[in-house]
Design a protein around this motif. Structure first.
Motif, PDB file in Angstrom:
ATOM      1  N   ASP A 218      92.402 109.000 -13.319  1.00 33.87           N
ATOM      2  CA  ASP A 218      91.236 108.348 -12.713  1.00 33.87           C
ATOM      3  C   ASP A 218      90.649 107.335 -13.674  1.00 33.87           C
ATOM      4  OD1 ASP A 218      89.624 107.977 -10.582  1.00 33.87           O
ATOM      5  OD2 ASP A 218      88.955 110.058 -10.465  1.00 33.87           O
TER       6      ASP A 218
ATOM      7  N   ARG B 139      86.781 101.922 -15.682  1.00 33.73           N
ATOM      8  CA  ARG B 139      87.569 100.810 -16.189  1.00 33.73           C
ATOM      9  C   ARG B 139      86.762  99.880 -17.098  1.00 33.73           C
ATOM     10  NH1 ARG B 139      92.673  99.246 -15.119  1.00 33.73           N
ATOM     11  NH2 ARG B 139      92.882 101.502 -15.220  1.00 33.73           N
TER      12      ARG B 139
ATOM     13  N   TYR C  21      90.350  99.883  -3.498  1.00 33.73           N
ATOM     14  CA  TYR C  21      90.898  99.353  -4.732  1.00 33.73           C
ATOM     15  C   TYR C  21      89.910  98.354  -5.319  1.00 33.73           C
ATOM     16  CZ  TYR C  21      95.275 101.288  -2.907  1.00 33.73           C
ATOM     17  OH  TYR C  21      96.236 102.105  -2.401  1.00 33.73           O
TER      18      TYR C  21
ATOM     19  N   ALA D  33      98.096  96.849 -11.293  1.00 32.33           N
ATOM     20  CA  ALA D  33      98.560  98.212 -11.587  1.00 32.33           C
ATOM     21  C   ALA D  33      99.407  98.319 -12.852  1.00 32.33           C
ATOM     22  CB  ALA D  33      99.318  98.818 -10.401  1.00 32.33           C
TER      23      ALA D  33
ATOM     24  N   ALA E  31      91.130 101.915 -10.366  1.00 30.69           N
ATOM     25  CA  ALA E  31      90.115 102.513 -11.233  1.00 30.69           C
ATOM     26  C   ALA E  31      88.711 102.000 -10.927  1.00 30.69           C
ATOM     27  CB  ALA E  31      90.454 102.227 -12.698  1.00 30.69           C
TER      28      ALA E  31
ATOM     29  N   THR F 262      93.327  97.156  -9.641  1.00 37.39           N
ATOM     30  CA  THR F 262      93.522  98.548 -10.037  1.00 37.39           C
ATOM     31  C   THR F 262      92.860  99.495  -9.044  1.00 37.39           C
ATOM     32  OG1 THR F 262      92.937 100.174 -11.765  1.00 37.39           O
ATOM     33  CG2 THR F 262      91.477  98.295 -11.523  1.00 37.39           C
TER      34      THR F 262
ATOM     35  N   ASP G 101      97.400 100.365 -15.238  1.00 35.67           N
ATOM     36  CA  ASP G 101      97.371 101.729 -14.700  1.00 35.67           C
ATOM     37  C   ASP G 101      98.630 102.489 -15.112  1.00 35.67           C
ATOM     38  OD1 ASP G 101      94.973 101.229 -13.411  1.00 35.67           O
ATOM     39  OD2 ASP G 101      95.916 100.723 -11.503  1.00 35.67           O
TER      40      ASP G 101
ATOM     41  N   LEU H 134      99.255 107.401  -9.570  1.00 40.57           N
ATOM     42  CA  LEU H 134      97.906 106.865  -9.512  1.00 40.57           C
ATOM     43  C   LEU H 134      96.890 107.925  -9.104  1.00 40.57           C
ATOM     44  CD1 LEU H 134      98.570 103.425  -7.776  1.00 40.57           C
ATOM     45  CD2 LEU H 134      98.232 103.873 -10.201  1.00 40.57           C
TER      46      LEU H 134
END
Length: 244
Positions: A243, A170, A194, A119, A165, A163, A122, A239
């Motif tokens: 996106d 990503r 996740y 993260a 994402a 992450t 992120d 979060l």
């Protein structure tokens, strides 16, 4: 939560984190180590040299140490965090803590078998409004970080990125030939999914990822699209506002 900032942009400020770490004992983004341990054990050997980026006050490093991973280097840009965590784990030989910017890693080339972040990237992207077009400032930040990560990986080393994402978004950041790595991904979590990405140094991009890179280079701009975001289990909500 007592530590929620007034504005999500504060997540990018070291002053916010310094103040937060003075009182907060522990917080684990995207679940604790036990949530993805079954995946990591297949990717990381106990004897590997590991660098953890943006360690924060997460229990992950300590949990990994207890699981048998003993060569763990932790960095964070908050001096308060590093001081606190260094004292907390002072009885763990092989565990080190350093104040450092992920864009300027002060390690020699090919220093680590594994670079791990959960993260951290992120949090860098908290102000982005659409996954289709990352701002030039954020894109530059991410590129600097990924370039440094690749530099510090040994041949055959793995960059592990945990992450929220999805791959569709990503991979747009990770699929670059100049990083000299391949990309694979896994998922974990109940209720909210996740993702765990594995970039292996010295391997070529798959034909699919190479085609994605080519398309992104050709399409300097992607059309904005409305994205519906699923609520997640984290108490802190930055979060759920992006996106990427």
């Amino acid at each position: 939560m007592d530590h929620l900032p007034d504005n999500n942009s504060r997540y990018k400020d070291v002053e916010y984190w310094d103040e937060r770490y003075k009182t907060e004992q522990c917080y684990d983004w995207l679940g604790s180590f036990s949530k993805f341990q079954h995946l990591l054990e297949k990717l990381v050997k106990k004897e590997d040299s590991i660098l953890i980026l943006g360690c924060g006050n997460s229990s992950m490093s300590g949990d990994m140490y207890s699981a048998g991973y003993r060569a763990i280097t932790n960095i964070d840009y908050s001096s308060v965090c590093i001081s606190t965590m260094s004292e907390r784990y002072s009885n763990c030989p092989g565990m080190t803590w350093h104040q450092m910017d992920v864009r300027q890693l002060s390690f020699p080339d090919a220093s680590f078998d594994v670079v791990l972040e959960k993260a951290t990237l992120d949090a860098i992207m908290v102000e982005e409004k659409t996954p289709w077009e990352v701002s030039p400032q954020t894109a530059c930040f991410i590129h600097q970080a990924l370039t440094e990560i690749s530099r510090c990986l040994k041949p055959g080393g793995r960059f592990v990125s945990v992450t929220f994402a999805q791959p569709f978004f990503r991979k747009r950041l990770y699929a670059r030939t100049e990083y000299n790595w391949s990309i694979k991904h896994h998922s974990y979590g109940e209720g909210f999914e996740y993702f765990l990405y594995v970039m292996t140094k010295g391997e070529e991009l798959s034909p699919e990822d190479a085609a994605l890179e080519k398309k992104l280079l050709e399409d300097t701009k992607s059309p904005p699209t409305s994205i519906t975001t699923t609520a997640n289990e984290d108490k802190e909500d930055f979060l759920s506002n992006i996106d990427l």
